[in-house]
Scaffold this active site. Structure first.
Site, PDB file in Angstrom:
ATOM      1  N   GLU A  56       0.786  -1.356  -0.061  1.00 19.24           N
ATOM      2  CA  GLU A  56       0.065  -0.108  -0.015  1.00 19.24           C
ATOM      3  C   GLU A  56       0.868   1.215  -0.005  1.00 19.24           C
ATOM      4  OE1 GLU A  56      -2.622  -0.668   3.369  1.00 19.24           O
ATOM      5  OE2 GLU A  56      -0.855   0.267   4.803  1.00 19.24           O
ATOM      6  N   GLU A  67      -3.077  -9.868  -6.000  1.00 16.71           N
ATOM      7  CA  GLU A  67      -3.508 -10.708  -7.169  1.00 16.71           C
ATOM      8  C   GLU A  67      -2.911 -10.124  -8.402  1.00 16.71           C
ATOM      9  OE1 GLU A  67      -7.165 -10.402  -4.464  1.00 16.71           O
ATOM     10  OE2 GLU A  67      -5.414  -9.339  -4.813  1.00 16.71           O
TER      11      GLU A  67
END
Length: 171
Positions: A56, A67
């Site tokens: 992040e 993913e």
């Protein structure tokens, strides 16, 4: 295929291995704000496994989902055919960690696009960090009404009489 709730004992050996790889990278997430762990592993048709973890940014839209990282690693290696994807995640500090993590909407679209859409309809295994609750979906279960290359308009090519469809990766 509809969602199937399962435990580790219900998994095939390949599914178990894929979840273990995803679990192994979940703890490597770069997550200074949320402290949320997510790992993903994608098995290519050539049986090679590619992994990715969540990272992040303090500007949330700039983060990268696990993913997407795993799919990107496979694509970078030239892979265009996939067998399955596994996602494992959660908050390791939480006492409410039984619920499996599922891909966000953007990742569902990426999985659909990259793995061959409804033609391949790859399985997506989703689990919590303890692997105590596992769901098996198909990508069509997770994204029942996808936007696809078929929704894009054809464009006229420079060669009269020929039309060109947007290029779609083989899958």
């Amino acid at each position: 295929m509809t969602m199937v709730s399962m435990t580790e004992g219900d998994l095939t050996e390949k599914e178990h291995d894929l979840l273990q790889v995803a679990l192994g990278v979940a703890g490597r997430a770069l997550n200074p704000v949320s402290r949320f762990h997510v790992g993903a592993a994608v098995r290519a048709a050539n049986t090679r496994i590619y992994r990715g973890t969540f990272f992040e940014s303090s500007s949330f839209p700039l983060g990268i989902c696990a993913e997407s990282a795993a799919l990107s690693a496979a694509i970078t290696d030239g892979v265009r055919e996939f067998e399955a994807i596994a996602v494992v995640g959660g908050d390791p500090e939480s006492t409410l960690s039984a619920r499996p993590v599922t891909p966000c909407g953007g990742c569902r679209q990426r999985i659909f696009d990259v793995t061959g859409g409804t033609a391949r309809n790859v399985p997506v295994l989703c689990s919590n960090l303890k692997l105590s609750t596992i769901y098996r979906f198909s990508i069509s279960d997770l994204l029942p009404y996808p936007f696809s290359v078929d929704d894009l308009p054809t464009s006229v090519s420079p060669d009269p009489g020929r039309t060109r469809r947007p290029v779609r990766g083989s899958g």
